[in-house]
Design an enzyme around this catalytic site. Structure first.
Site, mmCIF file in Angstrom:
data_model
loop_
_atom_site.group_PDB
_atom_site.id
_atom_site.type_symbol
_atom_site.label_atom_id
_atom_site.label_comp_id
_atom_site.label_asym_id
_atom_site.label_seq_id
_atom_site.Cartn_x
_atom_site.Cartn_y
_atom_site.Cartn_z
ATOM 1 N N ASP A 198 22.092 85.575 45.402
ATOM 2 C CA ASP A 198 22.513 84.595 44.414
ATOM 3 C C ASP A 198 23.995 84.432 44.702
ATOM 4 O O ASP A 198 24.792 85.307 44.367
ATOM 5 C CB ASP A 198 22.293 85.125 42.984
ATOM 6 C CG ASP A 198 22.639 84.070 41.952
ATOM 7 O OD1 ASP A 198 23.660 83.381 42.155
ATOM 8 O OD2 ASP A 198 21.896 83.909 40.971
ATOM 9 N N HIS A 199 24.362 83.354 45.385
ATOM 10 C CA HIS A 199 25.723 83.308 45.924
ATOM 11 C C HIS A 199 26.795 83.296 44.830
ATOM 12 O O HIS A 199 27.950 83.590 45.090
ATOM 13 C CB HIS A 199 25.903 82.161 46.931
ATOM 14 C CG HIS A 199 25.895 80.801 46.317
ATOM 15 N ND1 HIS A 199 24.745 80.113 46.083
ATOM 16 C CD2 HIS A 199 26.895 80.018 45.885
ATOM 17 C CE1 HIS A 199 25.044 78.954 45.530
ATOM 18 N NE2 HIS A 199 26.342 78.867 45.396
ATOM 19 N N HIS B 39 21.637 81.372 38.739
ATOM 20 C CA HIS B 39 23.099 81.527 38.612
ATOM 21 C C HIS B 39 23.561 81.671 37.158
ATOM 22 O O HIS B 39 24.393 82.518 36.836
ATOM 23 C CB HIS B 39 23.830 80.333 39.227
ATOM 24 C CG HIS B 39 23.353 79.968 40.591
ATOM 25 N ND1 HIS B 39 23.178 80.902 41.588
ATOM 26 C CD2 HIS B 39 23.007 78.780 41.147
ATOM 27 C CE1 HIS B 39 22.753 80.302 42.686
ATOM 28 N NE2 HIS B 39 22.637 79.016 42.439
HETATM 29 P P1 NAD Z 1 17.610 72.860 56.525
HETATM 30 O O1 NAD Z 1 16.463 71.931 56.299
HETATM 31 O O2 NAD Z 1 18.930 72.284 56.891
HETATM 32 O O3 NAD Z 1 17.211 73.861 57.714
HETATM 33 C C1 NAD Z 1 15.909 74.365 57.861
HETATM 34 C C2 NAD Z 1 15.805 75.207 59.127
HETATM 35 O O4 NAD Z 1 14.479 75.710 59.211
HETATM 36 C C3 NAD Z 1 16.082 74.465 60.423
HETATM 37 O O5 NAD Z 1 16.789 75.327 61.290
HETATM 38 C C4 NAD Z 1 14.656 74.229 60.985
HETATM 39 O O6 NAD Z 1 14.599 74.159 62.403
HETATM 40 C C5 NAD Z 1 13.977 75.484 60.534
HETATM 41 N N1 NAD Z 1 12.508 75.346 60.481
HETATM 42 C C6 NAD Z 1 11.757 74.508 59.707
HETATM 43 N N2 NAD Z 1 10.444 74.713 59.946
HETATM 44 C C7 NAD Z 1 10.347 75.695 60.873
HETATM 45 C C8 NAD Z 1 9.277 76.370 61.525
HETATM 46 N N3 NAD Z 1 7.975 76.088 61.262
HETATM 47 N N4 NAD Z 1 9.588 77.341 62.414
HETATM 48 C C9 NAD Z 1 10.857 77.660 62.683
HETATM 49 N N5 NAD Z 1 11.910 77.068 62.108
HETATM 50 C C10 NAD Z 1 11.660 76.092 61.229
HETATM 51 O O7 NAD Z 1 17.691 73.806 55.250
HETATM 52 P P2 NAD Z 1 19.008 74.512 54.610
HETATM 53 O O8 NAD Z 1 19.751 73.542 53.785
HETATM 54 O O9 NAD Z 1 19.749 75.202 55.696
HETATM 55 O O10 NAD Z 1 18.366 75.558 53.583
HETATM 56 C C11 NAD Z 1 17.714 76.739 54.007
HETATM 57 C C12 NAD Z 1 17.422 77.621 52.799
HETATM 58 O O11 NAD Z 1 18.624 77.961 52.153
HETATM 59 C C13 NAD Z 1 16.542 76.963 51.712
HETATM 60 O O12 NAD Z 1 15.768 77.967 51.131
HETATM 61 C C14 NAD Z 1 17.571 76.463 50.715
HETATM 62 O O13 NAD Z 1 17.012 76.364 49.411
HETATM 63 C C15 NAD Z 1 18.586 77.582 50.782
HETATM 64 N N6 NAD Z 1 19.925 77.195 50.368
HETATM 65 C C16 NAD Z 1 20.634 76.266 51.077
HETATM 66 C C17 NAD Z 1 21.922 75.947 50.696
HETATM 67 C C18 NAD Z 1 22.764 74.962 51.476
HETATM 68 O O14 NAD Z 1 23.946 74.852 51.154
HETATM 69 N N7 NAD Z 1 22.215 74.282 52.460
HETATM 70 C C19 NAD Z 1 22.497 76.561 49.571
HETATM 71 C C20 NAD Z 1 21.758 77.503 48.858
HETATM 72 C C21 NAD Z 1 20.478 77.808 49.277
#
Ligand code: NAD
Length: 500
Positions: free
Chosen positions: A178-179, A241
């Protein structure tokens, strides 16, 4: 002087080409490396679907870190490897295992493995199952799993996910991020409370009238409309959060600062939250959604016109709630929580409003004394403001609220570390204090589920607010009914509320 412990580890990042990895993880790992907090015996194995090479990942990593020191960046990037993997395919995990073993041999890294799930949540269970099946988690060193939110969609799905993870990792190997818990001023809550003799004795229902926690954003849903439609502010912000901040504010002092002691105190708070039954939801919780409005002199559209959002969506972009904690310390003290998008200011802050004195000897000036407020600024400002009453300057009578300000991020010469930087470091060191225990997740969902169940059947409860405001009027009424008001952050010169 304390010697810095430098963990030697291999970090496998699932979702290495994604947004989180680029924006948060690579810069954070770099900062730890630069600060000498990681052993030179470390590697990062990026895993994602794209058919990248090591070089392509290294290029992405070098572009995502902000440093003039090109040699340091080059040296850092050499620790990165890439493997194209479909996480639903067990064969790929066998390849991953061989790659990690080869890298460990090459760089003399002990079998300490961290697995970071930076991917969409529907893959979390599959990844855990495949990790176990491949044998990559059968090692002589330690293994840890870092998992991003959302942790389930409700209690049932969270339990299911937990069950899947527990097949491969024990509770003390699961680091649920939980950042907010990595933020400088959220961590400072404990120090403010338990390190100051002037606050802890007052931190209860005898002296505090109410607590307000606000996390407001000016942004809308941007391009996350699809995700947000199934989440809403309740699941995206409130369940995790916001409730975590409440737990830190309300917990009893832990006997020691060990992860178990701190988490046990937080869990007690979450369990003591008075449940809101379906019949009570509309009296305790306000569900809002933004309509078109003006922000920073620019017209912005309403939620229903955002990309990938249903034109008749009843998803909430705002939650305002009154929580009660059934404990001796907090009986009768409302905790008001609000979080939303497209609000007039971007801020996360906590306001502790103290009770009025039993008698006001200045009553003759017909002004009510301003309540003493302690404000903990979490972001973007980091610091503390304390409102006291002072005498008006000169020969006129009466009081004036004075503010004592401490600005944490303006005074220090060192930038506060990013939340992810701190949390990754904690995980490498095996410190679980600032990660969410399963019992906390379970209690939070147990509290939130009746609200979301009710909302799923009662879209008529949705209230609308104009973008660029501080939420629907019903949210203000929530406090007015109790004789309180939201203390609004109006500008950076620390002027709160009206009529002061
Ligand atoms: P994103 O869509 O940008 O990236 C998804 C990644 O998953 C990519 O690298 C893609 O290649 C990979 N992927 C998808 N399907 C795949 C498969 N079958 N096999 C292998 N790789 C696969 O998503 P994101 O924004 O980086 O978010 C990732 C996680 O982090 C999510 O759970 C999101 O809720 C959480 N999160 C993200 C943020 C943020 O700032 N982006 C903040 C808090 C939480």
């Amino acid at each position: 002087m304390n010697q810095i412990v430098k963990p030697a580890t291999t970090l496998v990042i699932f979702g290495a080409t994604g947004d989180l990895a680029k924006r948060k993880l690579y810069p954070s790992i770099f900062n730890l490396y630069k600060a000498g907090r990681i052993s030179k015996s470390f590697s990062v194995v990026g895993v994602a679907r794209r058919p990248w090479t090591n070089e392509e990942l290294r290029k992405t990593v070098s572009e995502s870190v902000d440093s003039e020191d090109k040699e340091l960046v080059r040296e850092f990037c050499e620790h990165f490897y890439y493997l194209p993997v479909d996480v639903t395919n067990i064969e790929s995990f066998n390849e991953l295992k061989s790659l990690v073993e080869n890298i460990e041999k090459k760089h003399n890294i002990p079998e300490n493995r961290m697995f970071y799930m930076a991917m969409a949540p529907q893959f979390f269970g599959t990844i855990a199952t495949n990790l176990k099946a491949s044998g990559i988690t059968d090692i002589s060193g330690w293994k840890r799993l870092i998992i991003e939110k959302p942790f389930g969609h409700d209690l049932a799905s969270a339990k299911q996910l937990n069950h899947e993870l527990r097949e491969a990792f024990s509770e003390d190997e699961i680091y649920r991020i939980d950042h907010y818990l990595g933020k400088e001023m959220v961590q400072n809550i404990e120090m403010i409370r338990f390190g100051n003799a002037i606050f802890e004795p007052l931190w209860n229902n005898r002296y505090i009238s109410n607590v307000q926690v606000t996390s407001s954003e000016t942004l809308g849903v941007e391009d996350r409309g699809g995700y947000y439609e199934s989440s809403g502010a309740l699941r995206d912000m409130f369940q995790n959060h916001m409730l975590q901040m409440v737990a830190l504010l309300a917990m009893d002092p832990p006997n020691r600062l060990t992860p178990d002691d701190v988490r046990n105190e937080k869990i007690k708070v979450l369990r003591a939250l008075r449940p809101i039954s379906k019949d009570e939801v509309k009296h305790y919780v306000v569900r809002g959604q933004y309509e078109p409005g003006t922000l920073n002199n620019q017209e912005v559209s309403g939620y229903r016109s955002e990309k990938n959002v249903d034109a008749e969506s009843s998803t909430e972009t705002y939650v305002g709630a009154k929580l009660l904690i059934d404990s001796h310390r907090w009986a009768g003290v409302p905790f008001y929580i609000r979080t939303g998008k497209r609000m007039s200011v971007k801020t996360t802050e906590i306001i502790i409003e103290f009770k009025d004195l039993p008698m006001n000897i200045y009553r003759k000036d017909e002004e009510k004394l301003h309540p003493n407020l302690l404000i903990i600024h979490i972001q973007p400002d980091e610091g503390i403001t304390l409102f006291l009453n002072g005498k008006k300057i000169g020969i006129s009578e009466g009081s004036v609220p004075v503010q004592l300000n401490y600005c944490h991020n303006c005074l220090t010469t060192v930038n506060s570390p990013e939340a992810y930087e701190r949390l990754l470091n904690d995980c490498m060191l095996g410190d679980m204090t600032n990660f969410t225990h399963w019992d906390e997740v379970e209690s939070s969902w147990r509290f939130v589920d009746p609200i979301s169940d009710y909302w799923a059947k009662h879209s008529e409860d949705l209230t609308m607010y104009e973008a660029g405001t501080m939420g629907p009027k019903e949210s203000h009424e929530l406090l007015e009914r109790d004789g309180f008001r939201w203390w609004e952050y109006t500008n950076q010169i620390n002027f709160y509320g009206s009529g002061i």
